[in-house]
Design a protein around this motif. Structure first.
Motif, PDB file in Angstrom:
ATOM      1  N   ALA A   1       0.833  -1.205   0.000  1.00  0.00           N
ATOM      2  CA  ALA A   1       0.000   0.000   0.000  1.00  0.00           C
ATOM      3  C   ALA A   1       0.865   1.252   0.000  1.00  0.00           C
ATOM      4  N   HIS A   2       1.975   1.204   0.719  1.00  0.00           N
ATOM      5  CA  HIS A   2       2.882   2.350   0.781  1.00  0.00           C
ATOM      6  C   HIS A   2       3.499   2.632  -0.582  1.00  0.00           C
ATOM      7  N   GLU A   3       3.668   1.596  -1.398  1.00  0.00           N
ATOM      8  CA  GLU A   3       4.284   1.745  -2.725  1.00  0.00           C
ATOM      9  C   GLU A   3       3.242   1.693  -3.832  1.00  0.00           C
ATOM     10  N   ASN A   4       1.953   1.877  -3.454  1.00  0.00           N
ATOM     11  CA  ASN A   4       0.855   1.852  -4.429  1.00  0.00           C
ATOM     12  C   ASN A   4       0.817   0.530  -5.199  1.00  0.00           C
ATOM     13  N   GLY A   5       1.124  -0.549  -4.508  1.00  0.00           N
ATOM     14  CA  GLY A   5       1.111  -1.863  -5.136  1.00  0.00           C
ATOM     15  C   GLY A   5      -0.147  -2.641  -4.781  1.00  0.00           C
ATOM     16  N   ILE A   6      -0.335  -3.775  -5.441  1.00  0.00           N
ATOM     17  CA  ILE A   6      -1.514  -4.613  -5.218  1.00  0.00           C
ATOM     18  C   ILE A   6      -1.066  -6.035  -4.915  1.00  0.00           C
ATOM     19  N   LEU A   7      -1.668  -6.626  -3.897  1.00  0.00           N
ATOM     20  CA  LEU A   7      -1.429  -8.032  -3.573  1.00  0.00           C
ATOM     21  C   LEU A   7      -2.764  -8.762  -3.642  1.00  0.00           C
ATOM     22  N   ASP A   8      -2.919  -9.589  -4.658  1.00  0.00           N
ATOM     23  CA  ASP A   8      -4.155 -10.359  -4.826  1.00  0.00           C
ATOM     24  C   ASP A   8      -3.964 -11.770  -4.303  1.00  0.00           C
ATOM     25  N   GLN A   9      -4.999 -12.277  -3.594  1.00  0.00           N
ATOM     26  CA  GLN A   9      -4.948 -13.634  -3.064  1.00  0.00           C
ATOM     27  C   GLN A   9      -6.130 -14.442  -3.614  1.00  0.00           C
ATOM     28  N   TYR A  10      -5.803 -15.547  -4.245  1.00  0.00           N
ATOM     29  CA  TYR A  10      -6.835 -16.458  -4.757  1.00  0.00           C
ATOM     30  C   TYR A  10      -6.599 -17.834  -4.126  1.00  0.00           C
ATOM     31  N   LEU A  11      -7.114 -17.979  -2.924  1.00  0.00           N
ATOM     32  CA  LEU A  11      -6.884 -19.204  -2.164  1.00  0.00           C
ATOM     33  C   LEU A  11      -8.012 -20.188  -2.473  1.00  0.00           C
ATOM     34  N   ASN A  12      -7.861 -20.911  -3.579  1.00  0.00           N
ATOM     35  CA  ASN A  12      -8.927 -21.767  -4.114  1.00  0.00           C
ATOM     36  C   ASN A  12      -8.800 -23.234  -3.734  1.00  0.00           C
ATOM     37  N   ALA A  13      -7.749 -23.615  -3.038  1.00  0.00           N
ATOM     38  CA  ALA A  13      -7.565 -25.028  -2.688  1.00  0.00           C
ATOM     39  C   ALA A  13      -8.648 -25.475  -1.711  1.00  0.00           C
ATOM     40  N   GLN A  14      -9.300 -26.581  -2.026  1.00  0.00           N
ATOM     41  CA  GLN A  14     -10.342 -27.114  -1.145  1.00  0.00           C
ATOM     42  C   GLN A  14      -9.721 -27.765   0.093  1.00  0.00           C
ATOM     43  N   LYS A  15      -8.612 -28.454  -0.109  1.00  0.00           N
ATOM     44  CA  LYS A  15      -7.873 -29.052   1.006  1.00  0.00           C
ATOM     45  C   LYS A  15      -6.592 -28.256   1.181  1.00  0.00           C
ATOM     46  N   HIS A  16      -6.391 -27.698   2.351  1.00  0.00           N
ATOM     47  CA  HIS A  16      -5.235 -26.813   2.534  1.00  0.00           C
ATOM     48  C   HIS A  16      -4.539 -27.022   3.878  1.00  0.00           C
ATOM     49  N   GLU A  17      -4.669 -28.217   4.429  1.00  0.00           N
ATOM     50  CA  GLU A  17      -3.916 -28.559   5.635  1.00  0.00           C
ATOM     51  C   GLU A  17      -2.849 -29.589   5.272  1.00  0.00           C
ATOM     52  N   ILE A  18      -1.634 -29.328   5.682  1.00  0.00           N
ATOM     53  CA  ILE A  18      -0.521 -30.233   5.363  1.00  0.00           C
ATOM     54  C   ILE A  18       0.309 -30.473   6.618  1.00  0.00           C
ATOM     55  N   LEU A  19       1.171 -31.484   6.539  1.00  0.00           N
ATOM     56  CA  LEU A  19       2.152 -31.730   7.598  1.00  0.00           C
ATOM     57  C   LEU A  19       3.435 -31.008   7.228  1.00  0.00           C
ATOM     58  N   ALA A  20       3.819 -30.027   8.046  1.00  0.00           N
ATOM     59  CA  ALA A  20       5.019 -29.250   7.750  1.00  0.00           C
ATOM     60  C   ALA A  20       5.491 -28.565   9.015  1.00  0.00           C
ATOM     61  N   ASP A  21       6.697 -28.016   8.938  1.00  0.00           N
ATOM     62  CA  ASP A  21       7.234 -27.220  10.034  1.00  0.00           C
ATOM     63  C   ASP A  21       6.680 -25.804   9.880  1.00  0.00           C
ATOM     64  N   GLU A  22       5.915 -25.355  10.841  1.00  0.00           N
ATOM     65  CA  GLU A  22       5.223 -24.078  10.703  1.00  0.00           C
ATOM     66  C   GLU A  22       6.181 -22.904  10.535  1.00  0.00           C
ATOM     67  N   VAL A  23       7.251 -22.901  11.313  1.00  0.00           N
ATOM     68  CA  VAL A  23       8.198 -21.783  11.255  1.00  0.00           C
ATOM     69  C   VAL A  23       8.875 -21.734   9.886  1.00  0.00           C
ATOM     70  N   HIS A  24       9.421 -22.878   9.458  1.00  0.00           N
ATOM     71  CA  HIS A  24      10.139 -22.902   8.176  1.00  0.00           C
ATOM     72  C   HIS A  24       9.190 -22.661   7.010  1.00  0.00           C
ATOM     73  N   PHE A  25       7.966 -23.211   7.083  1.00  0.00           N
ATOM     74  CA  PHE A  25       7.018 -23.007   5.997  1.00  0.00           C
ATOM     75  C   PHE A  25       6.626 -21.529   5.912  1.00  0.00           C
ATOM     76  N   SER A  26       6.440 -20.892   7.050  1.00  0.00           N
ATOM     77  CA  SER A  26       6.136 -19.453   7.062  1.00  0.00           C
ATOM     78  C   SER A  26       7.287 -18.662   6.460  1.00  0.00           C
ATOM     79  N   ASN A  27       8.520 -19.074   6.787  1.00  0.00           N
ATOM     80  CA  ASN A  27       9.689 -18.391   6.219  1.00  0.00           C
ATOM     81  C   ASN A  27       9.731 -18.525   4.705  1.00  0.00           C
ATOM     82  N   ILE A  28       9.317 -19.705   4.192  1.00  0.00           N
ATOM     83  CA  ILE A  28       9.292 -19.904   2.742  1.00  0.00           C
ATOM     84  C   ILE A  28       8.364 -18.886   2.082  1.00  0.00           C
ATOM     85  N   ILE A  29       7.135 -18.796   2.582  1.00  0.00           N
ATOM     86  CA  ILE A  29       6.147 -17.878   1.997  1.00  0.00           C
ATOM     87  C   ILE A  29       6.625 -16.435   2.128  1.00  0.00           C
ATOM     88  N   THR A  30       7.155 -16.076   3.293  1.00  0.00           N
ATOM     89  CA  THR A  30       7.631 -14.701   3.516  1.00  0.00           C
ATOM     90  C   THR A  30       8.779 -14.361   2.582  1.00  0.00           C
TER      91      THR A  30
END
Length: 429
Positions: free
Chosen positions: A293-322
């Motif tokens: 928003a500060h840079e007048n940009g747009i972030l669109d999210q299309y979270l269409n997956a019906q199943k979206h729970e997985i087995l993963a390390d929460e910290v590392h997986f969050s770091n991947i997305i970030t």
């Protein structure tokens, strides 16, 4: 450094070419030596054949072999020796010839013929010919124009090469080994040179990344020492906030370096637990939205997956997305537009796509994008901040989860990072 490296490559190349030339010369000399040895063995065999036949005749008539000579001074004795050839069975002569050739390591087909004034001819083959072009060795022993002993040995094509095959093969094998070693050496040196350059860029970037917040903190600390600031709580809070933010920024940079150090030691620990991919994406996006928003940009999210729970390390997986979102922002063009979408592949996995409208990458850059310290060239070393560690960390964590990641990109058309995580990973590193 570059000149020294080029000189080393040239010297090694010249040495390799010289060694190959010497090897070829050695092989040629070996073939010539074998040819000479083969000719000498044939001459010795023919001499042995003459002595063997003479001994057989002497044994049959009870003569001393020493008084018999194929071309002696006593014509009567010599003619007697030749005339007695008719009394030696052809199979015995054949045995004598075969034995002498074998004694000198010659195992080739042969044929012989004995002509004389008497009405007899001895042949070991029906197709005897005097055509010298069809034989490799032809010898004739003649007495007084009346008696003649012919011996032809047929040499197959490339026979000398067959006798020296082991030397040629050994030379080729060792030359190939040297060439492979040369290739591996040059490739290793090039990789080390490239790694050295990337580490130099990393140090320069790290210096820049730490210098800026340190300078900001230093200014804020100096400002806190002013009497005017000390008496103004609003300004105190403002400068304290700057110090806190810059300190947190430095802390994140240190964390990135420490994460890489852990991966270097293969000591990354994965703590599997059930996580909601959509929740992780939403939390990561919440922090990104403010920057966009500060840079007048747009972030669109299309979270269409019906199943979206997985087995993963929460910290590392969050770091991947970030890290992927942060990378998309860095390389996007104004106005920035980032798309995050999810979908189920075949009900066994979830596909996550993070797409930007950035500068894109060439095929060469895509091939190296996950290497440590590697950063795509953008014309200026510091126009895009970072250490070149984020994507290396992402790839390592993805591999540790037995997941997959790939990149689709083209210059000027942006990039799309595609994550493929299974609901039930088969193995975890």
């Amino acid at each position: 450094m570059k000149r020294a490296f080029t000189s080393i490559i040239i010297l090694i190349t010249l040495s390799l070419l010289g060694l190959m030339f010497i090897q070829m010369s050695w092989i040629q000399n070996a073939i010539l030596v074998q040819k000479g040895k083969y000719k000498n063995d044939l001459d010795l065999s023919f001499r042995g054949i003459k002595d063997g036949i003479k001994n057989a005749i002497a044994q049959q008539v009870g003569y001393n072999p020493s008084i018999l000579d194929w071309e002696g001074d006593d014509p009567n004795t010599t003619e007697f020796l030749w005339s007695m050839l008719s009394h030696i069975p052809s199979r015995d002569i054949d045995t004598i010839i075969r034995h002498e050739l074998k004694q000198h390591n010659i195992d080739l087909p042969f044929e012989y013929k004995i002509d004389g004034p008497l009405p007899w001819v001895l042949n070991c083959s029906d197709g005897f010919t005097r055509d010298m072009s069809s034989t490799s060795y032809a010898r004739a022993l003649t007495y007084d124009g009346s008696y003649t002993f012919y011996l032809h040995i047929r040499q197959p094509k490339n026979y000398i090469l067959r006798r020296t095959w082991w030397m040629i093969l050994a030379s080729v094998i060792f030359t190939a080994i040297i060439i492979c070693a040369f290739y591996i050496t040059v490739r290793t040196v090039l990789r080390q040179k490239k790694l050295s350059e990337m580490k130099t860029d990393f140090i320069n970037n790290m210096t820049h990344e730490f210098k800026t917040p340190m300078a900001t903190i230093s200014l804020a600390v100096d400002a806190l020492g002013y009497e005017k600031v000390k008496k103004n709580e609003t300004q105190l809070d403002y400068y304290a906030g700057i110090i806190r933010e810059e300190n947190e920024r430095m802390h994140k940079q240190v964390e990135k370096i420490l994460q890489t150090a852990q991966l270097e030691k293969n000591s990354i620990n994965i703590n599997l637990q059930k996580i909601d991919v959509h929740e992780v994406i939403k939390n990561a996006a919440a922090n990104i939205v403010i920057r966009m928003a500060h840079e007048n940009g747009i972030l669109d999210q299309y979270l269409n997956a019906q199943k979206h729970e997985i087995l993963a390390d929460e910290v590392h997986f969050s770091n991947i997305i970030t890290n992927l979102l942060d990378n998309a922002i860095k390389y996007s063009k104004d106005p920035k537009h980032i798309i995050v979408e999810t979908a189920n592949g075949n009900n066994k996995n979830i596909i996550i796509r993070i797409k930007d409208n950035g500068i894109g990458m060439s095929k060469e850059t895509v091939a190296h994008i996950f290497e440590k310290f590697y950063r795509a060239h953008t014309g200026n070393l510091h126009n895009v901040k970072g250490f070149g560690l984020g994507l290396s960390y992402v790839k390592s964590v993805v591999d540790a989860h037995s997941a997959k990641i790939k990149v689709e990109s083209a210059l000027g058309k942006g990039s799309t990072f595609i994550l493929d995580f299974s609901f039930t990973p088969t193995s975890i590193n």
